[in-house]
Design an enzyme around this catalytic site. Structure first.
Site, PDB file in Angstrom:
ATOM      1  N   CYS A 195      44.827  35.530  39.278  1.00  0.00           N
ATOM      2  CA  CYS A 195      44.175  35.989  40.360  1.00  0.00           C
ATOM      3  C   CYS A 195      44.807  35.946  41.608  1.00  0.00           C
ATOM      4  CB  CYS A 195      42.756  35.231  40.552  1.00  0.00           C
ATOM      5  SG  CYS A 195      41.683  35.972  41.876  1.00  0.00           S
ATOM      6  N   CYS A 240      43.021  34.302  44.513  1.00  0.00           N
ATOM      7  CA  CYS A 240      43.255  33.048  44.322  1.00  0.00           C
ATOM      8  C   CYS A 240      44.533  32.316  44.742  1.00  0.00           C
ATOM      9  CB  CYS A 240      43.091  32.355  42.781  1.00  0.00           C
ATOM     10  SG  CYS A 240      41.477  32.617  41.871  1.00  0.00           S
TER      11      CYS A 240
END
Length: 428
Positions: free
Chosen positions: A48, A51
């Site tokens: 991600c 993230c």
């Protein structure tokens, strides 16, 4: 010399390890210890991009909270799926404050300051007591907006105030203090009362002076609505994380649209436009406070998704959240003056301004198509290789299937023609 460099490199890696150790790597065992103390947890996936962007901020949060009783950790949801399922994680990153059997999802800005503010609010009781007069000065310097109950902590108004604090604890600070302490910092006329300190001014809950004559249900609804309206700054930054909270005020949302670069910098002419709108807002906040919520947007894509069109910057956009209609001034935004903005907002309030959008079926279809097109374009800009793989492979397989079907029909037709020719030759 080699020994010195080796020592420096070792020292560097030791520092990195010490700093990174502030964030605890959690596993499935977290489900067994979640009730032991308070936790601030990031649920992430290694692939991600959002993230990865949050990781350095999360490390700073862990460093700031290291000497507190709040443990900061993270969970790799691709490895520990049981934890992700327990906390109903369906997007990355998901940030959760865990307080015993209760957990609270964070939906605000992913900055160190806002994350720590959230932890400070959630780690304590919904309403914190202020027993020292100098504490109010500290609160004013640390919190630009907070709510305060003044008076004895009993009765209908106190019960409703505490209930509202429980509902909005994730979004604001709530305090209670005595009349003696409050009078040193605020103009207290009625007791008990509820007030909000907001940007160096304070405003009272409008019905607190005659609350005894108000129906409990009406008082509850009115106080909740007042808290929800007053918890926002006069001219906040509007993002995808907080816009759904802002529209819940049921006010017109007035957005000054500019474009920030990766360093959060704004072009000079756009900065001048935003500053002009902000000055106008603060000068006229008493006139428009009850009908309009103002803010500014640094990502034009958010405004374009509202307008469903390419919107140049700078620009001014007004959203009516209850109808999904929006308004755009006819004047060139760079030529807008405070007087022109006032005329524009008054025309919206009087329902004489041109409206766009809405909830009709054609508009909903067009909005779905526009959002799909925009999402695909953003995916392509962010990662063209991954986008090609995601959409190219299915299209390739579909093309092969269609080609096989079509070719099979053609081959069958050719076989039939050849058979017919052979039979015709035999007859001859």
């Amino acid at each position: 010399m080699y020994t010195l460099w080796k020592l420096l490199i070792s020292l560097f890696f030791c520092i990195v390890l010490v700093n990174s150790s502030r964030v605890l790597e959690l596993s499935d065992r977290f489900l067994d210890v979640r009730n032991e103390g308070q936790w601030f947890v990031m649920f992430y996936a290694p692939w991600c991009a959002h993230c990865k962007k949050l990781e350095p901020v999360w490390a700073l949060v862990a460093q700031a909270l290291y000497n507190t009783n709040i443990r900061v950790g993270r969970v790799d949801c691709t490895r520990f799926t049981a934890v992700a399922q327990e906390f109903k994680v369906n997007a990355y990153p998901t940030i959760v404050f865990v307080k015993g059997p209760y957990d609270y999802v964070y939906n605000g800005e992913r900055s160190k300051e806002e994350l720590i503010h959230f932890v400070n609010r959630m780690s304590g009781p919904p309403v914190q007591l202020v027993t020292r007069a100098d504490s109010i000065d500290i609160l004013k310097s640390n919190n630009p907006i907070f709510f305060t109950y003044v008076g004895k902590q009993s009765g209908l108004l106190w019960d409703v105030f505490y209930s509202a604090a429980e509902s909005y604890q994730a979004h604001g600070y709530f305090y209670a203090t005595s009349v003696e302490i409050a009078k040193r910092h605020f103009d207290v006329d009625t007791v008990p009362s509820a007030l909000v300190y907001k940007e160096r001014s304070h405003y009272y809950f409008p019905y607190s002076d005659n609350f005894e004559r108000i129906e409990p249900a009406h008082l509850n609804e009115t106080l909740y609505r007042w808290v929800n309206e007053e918890r926002f700054a006069t001219f906040p930054k509007v993002t995808r994380n907080n816009i759904h909270h802002l529209v819940q005020t049921q006010k017109y949302l007035v957005l000054a649209v500019v474009e920030e670069n990766k360093l959060s910098e704004i072009a000079a002419h756009e900065q001048e436009f935003r500053d002009m709108v902000e000055i106008f807002v603060h000068k006229n906040k008493h006139k428009y406070h009850g009908r309009f919520q103002f803010g500014w947007v640094g990502t034009p894509e958010l405004a374009r998704s509202i307008a469903m069109d390419s919107l140049p910057t700078p620009h001014l956009l007004v959203l009516n959240a209850s109808t999904n209609e929006h308004h755009i001034p006819e004047d060139d935004p760079l030529q807008l003056t405070p007087e022109a903005i006032e005329i524009f907002l008054d025309s919206i309030h009087n329902q004489t301004a041109p409206t766009f959008g809405g909830n009709s079926l054609p508009v909903r279809i067009y909005r779905a198509w526009f959002e799909a097109k925009t999402s695909l374009y953003e995916m392509w800009i962010g990662n063209p290789v991954l986008t090609t793989v995601l959409f190219g492979l299915p299209l390739g397989f579909l093309s092969l299937i269609m080609y096989s079907i079509c070719c099979a029909d053609i081959l069958d037709a050719e076989d039939e023609d050849e058979g017919a020719d052979q039979r015709h030759e035999k007859k001859e």
